[in-house]
Design a protein around this motif. Structure first.
Motif, PDB file in Angstrom:
ATOM      1  N   GLU B   4       2.133  37.791  -5.222  1.00 42.43           N
ATOM      2  CA  GLU B   4       3.390  37.292  -5.776  1.00 42.43           C
ATOM      3  C   GLU B   4       3.224  36.922  -7.250  1.00 42.43           C
ATOM      4  OE1 GLU B   4       6.295  37.619  -4.522  1.00 42.43           O
ATOM      5  OE2 GLU B   4       5.215  38.562  -2.864  1.00 42.43           O
ATOM      6  N   GLY B   5       4.230  37.235  -8.023  1.00 49.30           N
ATOM      7  CA  GLY B   5       4.276  36.763  -9.405  1.00 49.30           C
ATOM      8  C   GLY B   5       3.343  37.467 -10.374  1.00 49.30           C
ATOM      9  N   ARG B   6       2.742  38.552  -9.935  1.00 48.08           N
ATOM     10  CA  ARG B   6       1.854  39.255 -10.873  1.00 48.08           C
ATOM     11  C   ARG B   6       2.329  40.693 -11.067  1.00 48.08           C
ATOM     12  NH1 ARG B   6      -2.803  36.225 -11.700  1.00 48.08           N
ATOM     13  NH2 ARG B   6      -3.798  37.881 -12.878  1.00 48.08           N
ATOM     14  N   GLY B   7       1.895  41.289 -12.164  1.00 46.22           N
ATOM     15  CA  GLY B   7       2.117  42.716 -12.355  1.00 46.22           C
ATOM     16  C   GLY B   7       3.337  43.034 -13.194  1.00 46.22           C
ATOM     17  N   GLN B   8       3.385  44.283 -13.651  1.00 47.26           N
ATOM     18  CA  GLN B   8       4.467  44.738 -14.526  1.00 47.26           C
ATOM     19  C   GLN B   8       5.452  45.617 -13.761  1.00 47.26           C
ATOM     20  OE1 GLN B   8       1.825  46.395 -17.556  1.00 47.26           O
ATOM     21  NE2 GLN B   8       0.609  44.600 -17.069  1.00 47.26           N
ATOM     22  N   ILE B   9       5.485  45.478 -12.446  1.00 42.01           N
ATOM     23  CA  ILE B   9       6.438  46.239 -11.645  1.00 42.01           C
ATOM     24  C   ILE B   9       7.798  45.550 -11.686  1.00 42.01           C
ATOM     25  CG2 ILE B   9       4.895  47.412 -10.054  1.00 42.01           C
ATOM     26  CD1 ILE B   9       5.209  44.886  -8.262  1.00 42.01           C
ATOM     27  N   ASP B  10       8.843  46.319 -11.360  1.00 47.04           N
ATOM     28  CA  ASP B  10      10.205  45.796 -11.422  1.00 47.04           C
ATOM     29  C   ASP B  10      10.649  45.407 -10.011  1.00 47.04           C
ATOM     30  OD1 ASP B  10      12.851  45.277 -11.696  1.00 47.04           O
ATOM     31  OD2 ASP B  10      13.349  47.164 -12.736  1.00 47.04           O
ATOM     32  N   ARG B 311      -1.842  44.765 -13.239  1.00 49.74           N
ATOM     33  CA  ARG B 311      -0.726  45.605 -13.660  1.00 49.74           C
ATOM     34  C   ARG B 311       0.288  45.801 -12.542  1.00 49.74           C
ATOM     35  NH1 ARG B 311      -1.093  51.710 -16.284  1.00 49.74           N
ATOM     36  NH2 ARG B 311       1.155  52.073 -16.267  1.00 49.74           N
ATOM     37  N   TRP B 312      -0.228  45.933 -11.304  1.00 47.25           N
ATOM     38  CA  TRP B 312       0.697  46.239 -10.205  1.00 47.25           C
ATOM     39  C   TRP B 312       0.863  45.090  -9.205  1.00 47.25           C
ATOM     40  CZ3 TRP B 312      -2.388  50.911 -11.338  1.00 47.25           C
ATOM     41  CH2 TRP B 312      -1.645  51.832 -12.076  1.00 47.25           C
ATOM     42  N   GLY B 313       0.086  44.051  -9.410  1.00 49.17           N
ATOM     43  CA  GLY B 313       0.227  42.909  -8.508  1.00 49.17           C
ATOM     44  C   GLY B 313      -0.095  43.248  -7.072  1.00 49.17           C
ATOM     45  N   VAL B 314      -1.165  43.979  -6.851  1.00 49.60           N
ATOM     46  CA  VAL B 314      -1.599  44.301  -5.486  1.00 49.60           C
ATOM     47  C   VAL B 314      -3.096  44.068  -5.380  1.00 49.60           C
ATOM     48  CG1 VAL B 314       0.213  45.990  -5.020  1.00 49.60           C
ATOM     49  CG2 VAL B 314      -1.937  46.753  -6.051  1.00 49.60           C
ATOM     50  N   ALA B 333     -14.190  38.826 -11.763  1.00 52.53           N
ATOM     51  CA  ALA B 333     -14.182  37.659 -10.882  1.00 52.53           C
ATOM     52  C   ALA B 333     -13.132  36.651 -11.341  1.00 52.53           C
ATOM     53  CB  ALA B 333     -15.575  37.027 -10.850  1.00 52.53           C
ATOM     54  N   ARG B 334     -13.055  36.427 -12.645  1.00 49.47           N
ATOM     55  CA  ARG B 334     -12.061  35.485 -13.188  1.00 49.47           C
ATOM     56  C   ARG B 334     -10.639  35.914 -12.833  1.00 49.47           C
ATOM     57  NH1 ARG B 334     -15.156  35.601 -17.880  1.00 49.47           N
ATOM     58  NH2 ARG B 334     -13.687  36.993 -18.913  1.00 49.47           N
ATOM     59  N   ASP B 335     -10.357  37.212 -13.047  1.00 48.75           N
ATOM     60  CA  ASP B 335      -9.001  37.700 -12.772  1.00 48.75           C
ATOM     61  C   ASP B 335      -8.669  37.582 -11.289  1.00 48.75           C
ATOM     62  OD1 ASP B 335      -8.886  38.242 -15.415  1.00 48.75           O
ATOM     63  OD2 ASP B 335      -8.676  40.424 -15.226  1.00 48.75           O
ATOM     64  N   LEU B 336      -9.652  37.893 -10.430  1.00 50.30           N
ATOM     65  CA  LEU B 336      -9.406  37.823  -8.990  1.00 50.30           C
ATOM     66  C   LEU B 336      -9.122  36.387  -8.573  1.00 50.30           C
ATOM     67  CD1 LEU B 336     -12.207  40.213  -7.647  1.00 50.30           C
ATOM     68  CD2 LEU B 336      -9.755  40.681  -7.815  1.00 50.30           C
ATOM     69  N   ALA B 337      -9.950  35.480  -9.077  1.00 51.64           N
ATOM     70  CA  ALA B 337      -9.781  34.075  -8.704  1.00 51.64           C
ATOM     71  C   ALA B 337      -8.418  33.570  -9.152  1.00 51.64           C
ATOM     72  CB  ALA B 337     -10.909  33.242  -9.318  1.00 51.64           C
ATOM     73  N   SER B 338      -8.010  33.945 -10.364  1.00 57.95           N
ATOM     74  CA  SER B 338      -6.731  33.439 -10.847  1.00 57.95           C
ATOM     75  C   SER B 338      -5.569  34.073 -10.086  1.00 57.95           C
ATOM     76  CB  SER B 338      -6.598  33.643 -12.353  1.00 57.95           C
ATOM     77  OG  SER B 338      -6.100  34.919 -12.626  1.00 57.95           O
TER      78      SER B 338
END
Ligand SMILES: [Zn+2]
Lengths: 86, 974
Positions: B4-10, B311-314, B333-338
């Motif tokens: 939820e809340g991530r990615g550049q999808i519409d 980018r895709w929030g998946v 690891a940082r990106d995954l944790a966040s």
């Protein structure tokens, strides 16, 4: 590949007809020996480096002598065969 | 699963498509790959050889596993990378290389036999017996080969090709590419910016760093706003530059409309781009590590995982392990944790590495193996002397980065190894006019890429002679790149290199052991890098394994040869527009439409279309029409169009002298108002062409050539004029298309010609005379020449009046009992007369062979004279032109048949000659043939066997002169 026709400018290869080495400009005179004719017609250098080849620019009818590198395929110069004639 | 809340999808635009029939929910902006991941589909393909279940491995065009077919039937496209295919409502996606389904695949039985299917298996197994090669082994191998399947239906001709020219071509739109394009564009250069992805930005769309105080996508947007507003910039997304060629020429494949429902736009467009300067900013491809079980779905590249998350929030699962040999592992690891994904472990191959995060950290550790049948469940990890299991459904792996040097290496330059970054980079100016920038140039931090793009942009600007206007460099991430080599982990189980072709480290070692030690040999032996991805992700790792096996360094081992295309290019894109009518241009004569109106079937003559015959009602076969037309010409008058003949004007004070050089006979002595038949040789003494020469005035000649040789003769005349006789004062010009020309032939031809000329007296011409006249006020040229053997004329009129003249000629011909005749009748008429076409002037025949040696002037030099006199081209050993008539029970002759002595066997050794043209002669009520026969002119009256082995036709024939009708030419001279 693109060649520069002195009349028309840079043009795509598909507008040109190729005719091989520029040695065909040095036609033996009447009375030349069979060996001279055989050389003229059949024997070609196979240079690694600069070669002079003839191309015909079909749309304008100009025969040009193209100097190009057989190693890098770079086209170095092009001039009408009228001016290339020794 | 979707984050939820991530990615550049519409998320306001849901999109539904199907995968193997199952409906998949996605959002606008998703790729098939990101949508499958969002729906927890882990197995996306089966491998080529062992049918191993495979999952998403990358997020770009280097994807080895997720190859799918889109569409059905004639619209099906196989081997589409799911990572590149954007979703659209109704898109139909099917998986490949599995039966009956991805999760229950019968072909997976191959995997059990894998010990017997090692590299070289085919070479060793399918050698003997030899008789099995074609009938048994080849069909067997072919059935098993190939990933996707072709539909077998002809594809719609739905693509295009296009050409573009620019000062600066920028390939790739990451930080380096964007900065290079901006630098060149601000200086005023014509710029093309080509990006393979659907969106510009490269890694900036996938990372969380800020750039100039903006997020990556925001900064990209601001640069694009400026670029797209400039008139000198063309921004091309979805465009993969596929190959580098000579003179700054690049091939590029644009996916024009594959990202939306089919409409009127072309599917793809194949571009040829000519660029003065090129900046290769194609970035770098992350590489994996070869370790046992590394092909398990759930094992993927660390950079790809960041792309899916950011980018895709998946995400592929709830937890992940990250393993690498650079700081990329920690960034992941940082990106995954966040994003809320549990980081189960971070393993860094560098023993001295530290970490900042709150996760289990194993410096100097490694992954030993994987568990899970259709997807990763756990990993066996070694840290120090301790081995233990980590339960996780995803492993993000990074073995370092390979700069994308493919395009830099397409025309011969070899990449060079750099120890400090453990990768190959391009040498200086690897392609003339090309500069390499950014990650493609071995620079792996954002600030460095921006600066390198600026540098390359300015180099290009200066090279094309413009003033530089450097943009300011924004602040950006600048982590130094530190890497320790990490290629493979040896252990029990197969460690995969080429995931598409199922090549393992063991296969490479076997190749080395069997002495296939050079990269090129190893490649052929193992098929490493020979699949659709061409080893993008695996080749360098395979070279490192080969180097280790042979005891050499990677630098000394070198690479295989990079060849275009960078990604697979559909044949339908490369050949776009070239099917059916697009295959070759069509040339129509001025009276074409009028001939079609009369129901004349058209026959192709080179690019021209000519009427074969003009059927009348009641005529059932072509021969009936043809025979009638021949009789009509012999008895009254016929009209046919001959506009396809080459027409060349030669003008100038030295025109006559010039024609003496190119024709065997003398033309300078031709009187004004006269026509002469002429013969042209090649310099080697063989016949080039024949035709007529008419002298219209003292310094103006008009030549005709045969239809087939028109272009060749024009080139030849210009060559002689410009190259061999530049001192002569003359000009040549082709007027083939400017003049329509019609032959009027038959005993009533003069009456017809006189009836249409404004001044009928102009029609009273001697044989081989010519004049200028007029018809209804339009200037025409009238020639008294004949290709039929009858009294004949040819009338030339400016092309735009051609159809009108044709209609006039027909109307008057009909009043005289005549009409039109076609190419078939024209051919019969000329065979009856022994006149020549290129069936006889076949490139091997000489004037002597054709009986035209009398036309070779002894008084002057001409092209071909010296060499036509060579001993081998004269005398009894030559095959000479003769005429043939059947004299036995069999009456039919065929062209291309061989001639043998009457009692001789029909074998190759006994061959005496061959037939060139045949026709049924309604005039003489017999078949007639023209043929080349050894010493033929001395053999008139002799009987021979004609045998056509191909059509199974045989006839007894009698040899005679080529001319069978009216040999003294009385009718023609009239
Ligand atoms: Zn030109």
């Amino acid at each position: 590949m693109r060649l520069t026709c002195p009349h028309c400018g840079e043009r795509d290869l598909r507008e040109f007809a190729a005719r091989g080495s520029a040695v065909v400009l040095s036609r033996p005179s009447a009375g030349a020996s069979a060996e001279e004719w055989a050389d003229y017609l059949h024997i070609r250098d196979n240079p690694a480096g600069e070669a002079r080849d003839l191309f015909y620019h079909t749309p304008c009818g100009l025969w040009i002598e193209v100097t190009r590198s057989t190693i890098t395929h770079a086209v170095i110069a092009a001039r009408p065969v009228r001016e290339a004639k020794p | 699963m979707r984050l939820e809340g991530r990615g550049q999808i519409d998320r306001d635009h849901p999109v539904r498509f199907t995968f193997d029939g199952r409906v998949i929910d996605a959002f606008r902006g998703d790729t098939v790959a990101s949508a499958l991941m969002a729906n927890d589909i882990r197995v996306v393909g089966r491998s080529f050889k062992y049918h191993r279940p495979r999952g998403l491995y990358s997020a770009g065009s280097d994807e080895p596993n997720a190859l799918v077919t889109t569409g059905r039937g004639r619209d099906a496209l196989p081997n589409v990378r799911a990572t590149m295919q954007e979703v659209w409502e109704g898109l139909d996606v099917t998986s490949q290389n599995r039966w009956p389904s991805l999760t229950r695949d019968v072909g997976a039985i191959n995997d059990l036999f894998s010990p017997f299917l090692a590299a070289g298996f085919y070479y060793k197994t399918f050698m003997w017996p030899r008789a099995f090669w074609e009938r048994v082994y080849e069909p067997l191998i072919r059935r098993a080969a190939g990933l996707g399947r072709l539909s077998g239906e002809a594809a719609r001709d739905a693509s295009e090709k296009a050409f573009a020219h620019c000062d600066v071509l920028v390939i790739g739109s990451g930080p380096a590419g964007l900065m290079a394009a901006l630098t060149a564009a601000r200086a005023g250069a014509d710029v093309i910016l080509a990006e393979e992805d659907s969106h510009m930005g490269g890694r900036l769309l996938s990372e969380t760093d800020t750039i100039g105080g903006l997020s990556g996508p925001q900064w990209v947007g601001s640069v694009l706003n400026e670029l797209t507003a400039l008139p000198n910039v063309r921004v091309m997304e979805r465009t993969t530059v596929t190959g580098a060629y000579d003179q700054g020429t690049y091939g590029a494949l644009e996916r024009v409309s594959l990202h939306r429902p089919p409409g009127r736009a072309p599917r793809e467009c194949f571009w040829r781009i000519a660029a003065t300067r090129t900046i290769l900013a194609a970035g770098a491809l992350e590489r994996g590590v070869a370790f046992p079980g590394n092909d398990r779905p759930g094992v993927m590249l660390a950079s790809a995982l960041r792309t899916y998350v950011n980018r895709w929030g998946v995400a592929p699962g709830q937890s992940a392990v990250v393993w690498g040999n650079t700081d990329t592992a920690h960034r992941t690891a940082r990106d995954l944790a966040s994003a809320g994904i549990h980081v189960a472990a971070v393993i860094d191959a560098r023993a001295d590495a530290t970490t900042t995060g709150d996760w289990p950290f194993y410096p100097g550790g490694e992954v030993l193996s994987t568990q899970g049948r259709l997807g990763l469940k756990g990993l066996q990890v070694r840290h120090g002397r301790r081995e233990f299991t980590v339960w996780t459904d995803c492993l993000a792996v990074s073995g370092g980065w390979n700069p994308s040097v493919h395009l830099a290496s397409h025309i011969g330059s070899r990449p060079v190894w750099r120890d400090d970054i453990q990768a190959f980079v391009a040498g200086p100016e690897p392609v003339p006019g090309m500069d390499v920038a950014g990650a493609a140039n071995g620079i792996f931090d954002t600030a460095g890429c921006l600066a390198d793009g600026l540098r390359a942009g300015n180099v290009a600007v200066q090279a094309i002679g413009l003033e530089t206007h450097s943009p300011d460099l924004p602040d950006a991430e600048a982590t130094p790149y530190a890497i320790t080599p990490l290629w493979e982990v040896e252990g029990k189980g197969r460690a995969w290199l080429d995931l598409q072709n199922d090549v393992t480290t063991k296969d490479v070692r076997l190749a080395a052991q069997e002495n296939f030690r050079s990269p090129e040999h190893m490649k052929r032996y193992t098929t490493q890098g020979m699949s659709p991805d061409q080893g993008k992700g695996s080749n360098v790792t395979a070279l490192a394994v080969l180097a280790a096996a042979t005891g050499a360094t990677v630098a000394a081992t070198g690479t295989t040869t990079y060849r275009p295309p960078f990604v697979p290019v559909t044949i339908s894109a490369m050949g776009a527009g070239a099917k059916g009518k697009g295959f070759a241009p069509e040339r129509f004569t001025p009276a074409h439409a009028a001939a079609v109106e009369l129901g004349a079937p058209m026959i192709e003559a080179g690019l021209w279309y000519r009427p074969s015959f003009f059927p009348l009602s009641g005529e059932r076969v072509w021969r009936e029409s043809c025979d009638r037309e021949v009789r009509m010409v012999r008895e009254s008058v016929g009209v046919t169009e001959v506009s396809t003949l080459g027409k060349i004007e030669v003008m100038g004070p030295d025109a006559g002298t010039f024609l003496d050089v190119v024709y065997t006979n003398t033309m300078s002595s031709l009187a004004v108002g006269k026509v002469r038949y002429g013969l042209m040789l090649r310099e080697d003494g063989h016949v080039m062409d024949d035709g007529t020469v008419a002298r219209l005035s003292e310094d103006r000649f008009v030549l005709t050539t045969t239809t087939a040789a028109a272009a060749e003769v024009m080139r030849h005349l210009d060559f002689v004029a410009q190259g061999l006789r530049p001192g002569l004062n003359l000009r040549t010009v082709s007027v083939t298309e400017q003049w329509a020309q019609f032959a009027v032939a038959g005993p009533r031809s003069e009456a017809l010609v006189r009836s249409i000329l404004d001044d009928p007296a102009a029609g009273v011409l001697p044989f081989m005379g010519c004049t200028e006249a007029s018809i209804s006020g339009t200037g025409v040229r009238v020639f008294r020449i004949s290709f039929s053997g009858e009294k004949g004329y040819e009338i030339a009129i400016p092309s735009d009046r051609g159809e009108a003249l044709w209609r006039l000629l027909l109307a008057h011909a009909r009043m005289l009992g005549g009409g039109p005749y076609g190419l078939e009748a024209l051919n019969v008429l000329r065979i009856e007369k022994g006149f020549l076409t290129h069936a006889e002037m076949n490139g091997r025949s000489t004037a002597f062979d054709l009986g035209l040696q009398g036309m070779m002037s002894a008084k002057k030099d001409f092209i071909g004279k010296a060499l036509a006199a060579r001993p081998g081209l004269l005398g009894e050993t030559r095959e000479q032109l003769v005429g043939l008539r059947p004299v036995g029970a069999a009456r039919m002759l065929t062209a291309g048949a061989y001639l043998f002595g009457e009692g001789a066997a029909a074998t190759r050794e006994a061959q005496q000659g061959f037939t060139t043209s045949v026709a049924w002669s309604p005039t003489l009520d017999t078949f007639l043939g023209l043929a080349f026969l050894v010493n033929g002119r001395a053999r008139h009256g002799e009987r021979l066997r004609m045998v056509d082995h191909m059509r199974n036709v045989e006839a007894l024939v009698e040899v005679g002169p080529p001319c069978a009708f009216d040999p003294d030419g009385g009718r023609m001279r009239g």
